[in-house]
Design a protein around this motif. Structure first.
Motif, PDB file in Angstrom:
ATOM      1  N   ILE A 168       0.846  -1.200   0.000  1.00  0.00           N
ATOM      2  CA  ILE A 168       0.000   0.000   0.000  1.00  0.00           C
ATOM      3  C   ILE A 168       0.881   1.249   0.000  1.00  0.00           C
ATOM      4  N   ALA A 169       1.973   1.234   0.773  1.00  0.00           N
ATOM      5  CA  ALA A 169       2.894   2.374   0.811  1.00  0.00           C
ATOM      6  C   ALA A 169       3.470   2.650  -0.578  1.00  0.00           C
ATOM      7  N   ASP A 170       3.799   1.595  -1.329  1.00  0.00           N
ATOM      8  CA  ASP A 170       4.307   1.775  -2.698  1.00  0.00           C
ATOM      9  C   ASP A 170       3.262   2.450  -3.585  1.00  0.00           C
ATOM     10  N   TYR A 171       2.002   2.022  -3.478  1.00  0.00           N
ATOM     11  CA  TYR A 171       0.936   2.653  -4.259  1.00  0.00           C
ATOM     12  C   TYR A 171       0.744   4.104  -3.836  1.00  0.00           C
ATOM     13  N   LEU A 172       0.843   4.367  -2.530  1.00  0.00           N
ATOM     14  CA  LEU A 172       0.686   5.744  -2.042  1.00  0.00           C
ATOM     15  C   LEU A 172       1.748   6.657  -2.620  1.00  0.00           C
ATOM     16  N   GLU A 173       2.989   6.167  -2.729  1.00  0.00           N
ATOM     17  CA  GLU A 173       4.075   6.957  -3.333  1.00  0.00           C
ATOM     18  C   GLU A 173       3.763   7.275  -4.781  1.00  0.00           C
TER      19      GLU A 173
END
Length: 187
Positions: A179-184
């Motif tokens: 999810i953090a990767d998508y948020l970036e």
């Protein structure tokens, strides 16, 4: 006399033609956490806010997603999933499917849908962003942007959850690092 005397029956209409318990349930769903589903060309995603009702609640006890590995249907004889609204994602012989079930027991197939406290803004946002040829990655990005529209505070991998069912027909919940990767990517 008001409708309050009819509040205790699931199947008795008030004189004004309302099923009062259903209205109460719809109100409860409308004040819940924002959740949404998006059907992509190659699967379905479901995303939701992850908010604990109290700091005393054990986070590991909160169940947001559940995999259903059997066929089910709701009987039509006065039995309803009372007080519950569900987003159901899966596959059939026509491909990926997304259904929303409301507290009255009504269910509809959707390309994209939302429920919860920010439903109007979320559905408006989805109507502008949704395309029929959207892939799962695009659907995840759209879901994050939709949740950001009505989110109070900073959105992070700690306060949202995303589940995916792809062409392999296996449901999985994205890890916080995914999810953090998508948020970036959406920043």
């Amino acid at each position: 006399m008001g409708d309050s005397q009819y509040s205790f029956s699931l199947t008795t209409f008030s004189p004004s033609g309302k099923l009062v318990q259903i209205e109460h349930a719809l109100t409860a769903v409308g004040s819940g956490q924002t959740s949404l589903g998006i059907k992509a060309a190659n699967g379905v995603i479901i995303a939701t806010e992850k908010k604990l009702p109290s700091i005393l609640v054990d986070e590991s006890s909160m169940l947001t997603f559940a995999a259903i590995t059997f066929r089910f249907c709701f009987p039509c004889s006065g039995v309803r999933p009372f007080g519950v609204s569900l987003l159901v994602a899966g596959f059939d012989d026509k491909g990926p499917q997304l259904y929303q079930v409301d507290p009255s027991g009504s269910y509809f197939s959707w390309k994209a849908s939302a429920m919860g406290k920010n439903v109007s803004n979320a559905k408006t946002f989805l109507e502008k962003r949704y395309t029929d040829d959207m892939e799962l990655d695009d659907a995840v990005h759209t879901a994050i942007l939709t949740l950001k529209e009505g989110f109070e505070g900073q959105i992070s991998e700690k306060n949202i959850e995303i589940g995916i069912i792809g062409n392999d027909r296996k449901f999985r919940v994205l890890t916080p690092s995914e999810i953090a990767d998508y948020l970036e990517e959406v920043e």
